[in-house]
Design a protein around this motif. Structure first.
Motif, PDB file in Angstrom:
ATOM      1  N   VAL A  87      54.904  34.895  54.028  1.00 58.32           N
ATOM      2  CA  VAL A  87      55.358  32.995  54.291  1.00 58.32           C
ATOM      3  C   VAL A  87      54.209  33.124  54.782  1.00 58.32           C
ATOM      4  O   VAL A  87      53.466  31.866  54.066  1.00 58.32           O
ATOM      5  N   LEU A  88      52.458  33.156  55.869  1.00 57.81           N
ATOM      6  CA  LEU A  88      51.776  32.793  55.988  1.00 57.81           C
ATOM      7  C   LEU A  88      50.424  32.572  54.859  1.00 57.81           C
ATOM      8  O   LEU A  88      49.702  31.969  55.108  1.00 57.81           O
ATOM      9  N   LEU A  89      50.814  33.660  54.151  1.00 55.53           N
ATOM     10  CA  LEU A  89      49.487  34.588  52.720  1.00 55.53           C
ATOM     11  C   LEU A  89      49.374  33.260  51.752  1.00 55.53           C
ATOM     12  O   LEU A  89      50.193  32.494  51.144  1.00 55.53           O
ATOM     13  N   LYS A  90      48.190  32.522  51.825  1.00 61.26           N
ATOM     14  CA  LYS A  90      47.564  31.912  51.188  1.00 61.26           C
ATOM     15  C   LYS A  90      46.384  32.203  49.934  1.00 61.26           C
ATOM     16  O   LYS A  90      46.680  31.320  48.750  1.00 61.26           O
ATOM     17  N   ASP A  91      45.337  32.937  50.393  1.00 61.10           N
ATOM     18  CA  ASP A  91      45.069  32.817  49.240  1.00 61.10           C
ATOM     19  C   ASP A  91      43.860  34.467  49.285  1.00 61.10           C
ATOM     20  O   ASP A  91      43.981  35.225  50.789  1.00 61.10           O
ATOM     21  N   TRP A  92      43.418  34.934  48.496  1.00 62.40           N
ATOM     22  CA  TRP A  92      42.346  36.337  49.102  1.00 62.40           C
ATOM     23  C   TRP A  92      41.269  36.078  47.654  1.00 62.40           C
ATOM     24  O   TRP A  92      41.222  35.603  46.991  1.00 62.40           O
ATOM     25  N   SER A  93      40.235  36.911  47.810  1.00 63.40           N
ATOM     26  CA  SER A  93      39.050  37.464  47.163  1.00 63.40           C
ATOM     27  C   SER A  93      39.270  38.749  46.369  1.00 63.40           C
ATOM     28  O   SER A  93      38.563  39.173  45.812  1.00 63.40           O
ATOM     29  N   PHE A  94      40.743  39.216  46.048  1.00 62.34           N
ATOM     30  CA  PHE A  94      40.691  40.520  45.095  1.00 62.34           C
ATOM     31  C   PHE A  94      40.862  39.905  43.767  1.00 62.34           C
ATOM     32  O   PHE A  94      41.253  39.530  43.352  1.00 62.34           O
ATOM     33  N   VAL A  95      40.069  41.398  43.769  1.00 61.37           N
ATOM     34  CA  VAL A  95      39.517  40.752  42.079  1.00 61.37           C
ATOM     35  C   VAL A  95      40.409  42.362  41.314  1.00 61.37           C
ATOM     36  O   VAL A  95      40.534  43.127  42.120  1.00 61.37           O
ATOM     37  N   ASP A  96      40.467  42.280  39.908  1.00 66.40           N
ATOM     38  CA  ASP A  96      41.553  43.717  39.167  1.00 66.40           C
ATOM     39  C   ASP A  96      40.019  44.469  38.543  1.00 66.40           C
ATOM     40  O   ASP A  96      39.215  43.609  38.734  1.00 66.40           O
ATOM     41  N   GLU A  97      40.623  45.370  38.019  1.00 64.10           N
ATOM     42  CA  GLU A  97      39.155  45.670  37.177  1.00 64.10           C
ATOM     43  C   GLU A  97      38.682  45.622  36.084  1.00 64.10           C
ATOM     44  O   GLU A  97      37.315  46.147  36.860  1.00 64.10           O
ATOM     45  N   ASN A  98      39.208  43.908  35.598  1.00 68.08           N
ATOM     46  CA  ASN A  98      38.676  42.910  34.679  1.00 68.08           C
ATOM     47  C   ASN A  98      37.839  42.088  35.241  1.00 68.08           C
ATOM     48  O   ASN A  98      37.536  41.298  35.297  1.00 68.08           O
TER      49      ASN A  98
END
Length: 127
Positions: A87-98
Motif C-alpha cells: 500500500v505504501l510502496l511508491k518508487d525505487w531505484s532498481f533496474v533490470d539486467e538491461n
C-alpha cells in the motif's frame, strides 16, 4: 502551525547497500557497514520510497489484513507487513539486467531476492 494533514506528494525514503559475499546477497541500510563488509566498495546503492503514512493508508491496510468470518475477527501479522509495504510502496531505484527501471509493484517485490525484500520490510517497520 502544527502539520496535521499528510500531503499526498510526501514520501519517506530508505537507502540500501547491496552486495555479495560467498555467492549470497547481503544487504545493509548503513553505508558505513557496507563499506566495511564489501571489499573495494563493491556494492550497489539503492533507494526505496514509501508514501508518508496517513490514516487513509491505515484504513486500507486494516481492510486488507483483518478477516471477519462467522462473527470472529482474525489478524495476520505477516499479511499486515506485506500489505503495509504494497500500500505504501511508491518508487525505487532498481533496474533490470538491461538497465531498464523495474516498476515498484507488489508483484515485482514478490520476485525480489528474499534478503533484499526482508531488508526493505525491516526498514519499513521503523517508519
Amino acid at each position: 502551525m502544527m502539520k496535521i494533514f499528510v500531503d499526498p506528494s510526501e514520501y519517506v525514503e530508505i537507502n540500501l547497500y547491496i552486495g555479495e559475499e560467498n555467492g549470497m546477497v547481503v544487504c545493509f541500510s548503513d553505508e558505513e557497514e557496507a563499506k566495511k563488509a564489501f571489499k573495494e566498495n563493491d556494492y550497489e546503492s539503492h533507494w526505496v520510497r514509501f508514501d508518508k503514512p496517513s490514516y487513509g493508508h491505515t484504513l486500507k491496510i486494516q481492510e486488507l489484513t483483518f478477516n471477519f468470518d462467522d462473527g470472529k475477527t482474525s489478524f495476520d501479522p505477516i499479511s499486515f507487513r506485506n500489505h503495509r509495504c504494497s500500500v505504501l510502496l511508491k518508487d525505487w531505484s532498481f533496474v533490470d539486467e538491461n538497465n531498464n527501471k523495474v516498476p515498484a509493484t507488489a508483484e515485482n517485490m514478490e520476485n525480489m531476492n528474499e534478503t533484499v525484500a526482508q531488508s526493505i520490510l525491516l526498514e519499513l517497520d521503523g517508519i
